[in-house]
Design an enzyme around this catalytic site. Structure first.
Site, PDB file in Angstrom:
ATOM      1  N   ARG A  28       0.357  42.962  -1.016  1.00  0.00           N
ATOM      2  CA  ARG A  28       0.765  43.406   0.321  1.00  0.00           C
ATOM      3  C   ARG A  28       2.145  44.063   0.310  1.00  0.00           C
ATOM      4  NH1 ARG A  28      -1.032  38.142   3.774  1.00  0.00           N
ATOM      5  NH2 ARG A  28      -3.281  38.376   3.593  1.00  0.00           N
ATOM      6  N   ARG A  32       4.082  45.156   6.717  1.00  0.00           N
ATOM      7  CA  ARG A  32       4.858  44.897   7.922  1.00  0.00           C
ATOM      8  C   ARG A  32       6.315  44.504   7.686  1.00  0.00           C
ATOM      9  NH1 ARG A  32       0.787  40.753  10.649  1.00  0.00           N
ATOM     10  NH2 ARG A  32       0.358  40.346   8.451  1.00  0.00           N
ATOM     11  N   ARG A  41       3.293  52.462  11.986  1.00  0.00           N
ATOM     12  CA  ARG A  41       2.281  51.697  12.735  1.00  0.00           C
ATOM     13  C   ARG A  41       2.417  51.932  14.241  1.00  0.00           C
ATOM     14  NH1 ARG A  41       3.172  45.448  12.630  1.00  0.00           N
ATOM     15  NH2 ARG A  41       4.864  46.172  13.964  1.00  0.00           N
ATOM     16  N   ASP A  78      -8.296  47.973   2.914  1.00  0.00           N
ATOM     17  CA  ASP A  78      -8.691  46.642   3.345  1.00  0.00           C
ATOM     18  C   ASP A  78      -9.939  46.244   2.569  1.00  0.00           C
ATOM     19  OD1 ASP A  78      -8.091  44.548   5.637  1.00  0.00           O
ATOM     20  OD2 ASP A  78     -10.270  44.680   5.437  1.00  0.00           O
ATOM     21  N   TYR A 155     -16.421  36.683   5.812  1.00  0.00           N
ATOM     22  CA  TYR A 155     -16.032  37.473   6.983  1.00  0.00           C
ATOM     23  C   TYR A 155     -17.258  37.914   7.776  1.00  0.00           C
ATOM     24  CZ  TYR A 155     -11.033  37.954   5.925  1.00  0.00           C
ATOM     25  OH  TYR A 155      -9.694  37.716   5.725  1.00  0.00           O
TER      26      TYR A 155
END
Length: 354
Positions: A28, A32, A41, A78, A155
């Protein structure tokens, strides 16, 4: 045969070379915690736009490369990205995560799934990976990544993230035939996707079976390991020289089982001491990791000591320095920079006994 110096550093480690210091990247690492990412974003609020529009995904993938010069640059994407290509639509909602509606719960739904045709459903992947290879040259290794069958199934069947995985486990224990068919279809699609990423430019591919650590060892051997192996065998049949990494969150109880799927490198989380991981995995398996991401909230002395302890225990062959999971969104950017700087100087720091 290319001279060793012309081969990106992380790729050399993944192939088992003895090196002065380990290569370093972060799971990652694009995301963020970086102001540059948050600004982008805000301008493009849809995650799927950011990950599936090539120019945005390329920019995001390169943000940490420009800022920190890691030894690995990973495709911004993703693990769910290939699912629409087999007939499972999804959305990602900011602060909530992935949503799959309707979730996969029946034999009829599994029967309707179709093989993955990546050139048709994932054309942006080729542009992203080819561009990343051109942009970084030999200064870094370009990594691709995919989700593993159990985690994608979790998922798809739960319909979202879960804390207890009760729905997929209920299917596993009461309707295993349906789940096994679904896992098989996912494994074949993922193998196609891995090979596609390699053909598009990925030099190493990491498979995330993030939620396989929620399984008991006996259930891991039934519902996760065989399908990881099915992916790896298909990929190795056509791309035997591309190193593959497997990551599982919470893997301490199944660590010895992970390399049985045939991957070259096991990515270790922080619940296992690196010296113990080396002993448990054996000399022929590469390791990645495994610093606690929260260590990056500590002082520089603390961060440095944790990095050097990990590197000392891992040794000079077949280790890629990384966190034990993804970098957390509130991590100070300057501490991320210090992580990379320190790891890159590890041989000199260890030589003087810091």
């Amino acid at each position: 045969m290319a001279e060793s110096s012309q081969i990106p550093y992380l790729l050399r480690a993944a192939r088992g070379e003895v090196l002065d210091r380990p290569p370093v990247w972060m799971m990652r690492q694009a995301g963020r915690y970086m102001k540059a990412y948050r600004d982008l974003r805000d301008k493009y609020p849809s995650f799927r736009d950011r990950s599936e529009k090539a120019e945005l995904a390329i920019e995001i993938s390169l943000q940490p490369f420009r800022a920190f010069e890691p030894d690995g640059v990973i495709l911004f994407s993703d693990i769910l990205t290939p699912l629409p290509g087999i007939g499972i639509p999804f959305d990602i909602i900011e602060s909530k995560g992935p949503v799959i509606d309707p979730p996969i719960r029946s034999q009829e739904q599994v029967d309707k799934l179709h093989p993955l045709e990546p050139e048709e459903s994932l054309p942006f992947i080729r542009e992203i990976l080819q561009t990343l290879r051109r942009e970084v040259g030999n200064k870094a290794t370009v990594l691709g990544f995919v989700g593993a069958p159990w985690t994608l199934a979790a998922y798809a069947i739960e319909g979202k993230s879960s804390k207890d995985y009760a729905i997929i486990k209920s299917m596993a224990f009461s309707e295993p035939t349906i789940l096994h068919q679904f896992l098989g279809k996912l494994a074949d699609a993922i193998a196609i996707y891995v090979r596609y990423q390699i053909d598009c430019g990925a030099q190493v591919v990491q498979m995330f079976d993030s939620w396989a650590g929620q399984l008991s060892p006996v259930d891991y051997e039934v519902f996760a390991l065989p399908y990881q192996r099915r992916v790896v065998e298909q990929v190795k049949a056509t791309h035997p020289d591309t190193p593959l990494i497997l990551y599982i969150n919470g893997s301490a109880g199944i660590l010895e089982r992970m390399p049985q799927c045939g991957v070259d490198i096991v990515s270790v989380d922080w619940t296992v001491d690196m010296a113990d991981a080396r002993a448990r995995l054996g000399a022929n398996v590469g390791v990645q990791g495994n610093m606690d991401p929260c260590a990056l909230y500590g002082s520089k002395d603390f961060i440095r000591d944790r990095i050097l302890d990990t590197i000392r225990k891992a040794g000079k062959r077949g280790h890629i320095m990384n966190l034990g999971h993804g970098v957390l969104p509130s991590t100070p950017e300057e501490n991320v920079a210090f992580f990379f700087e320190t790891a890159k100087q590890a041989d000199k720091l260890l030589a003087v006994g810091t």
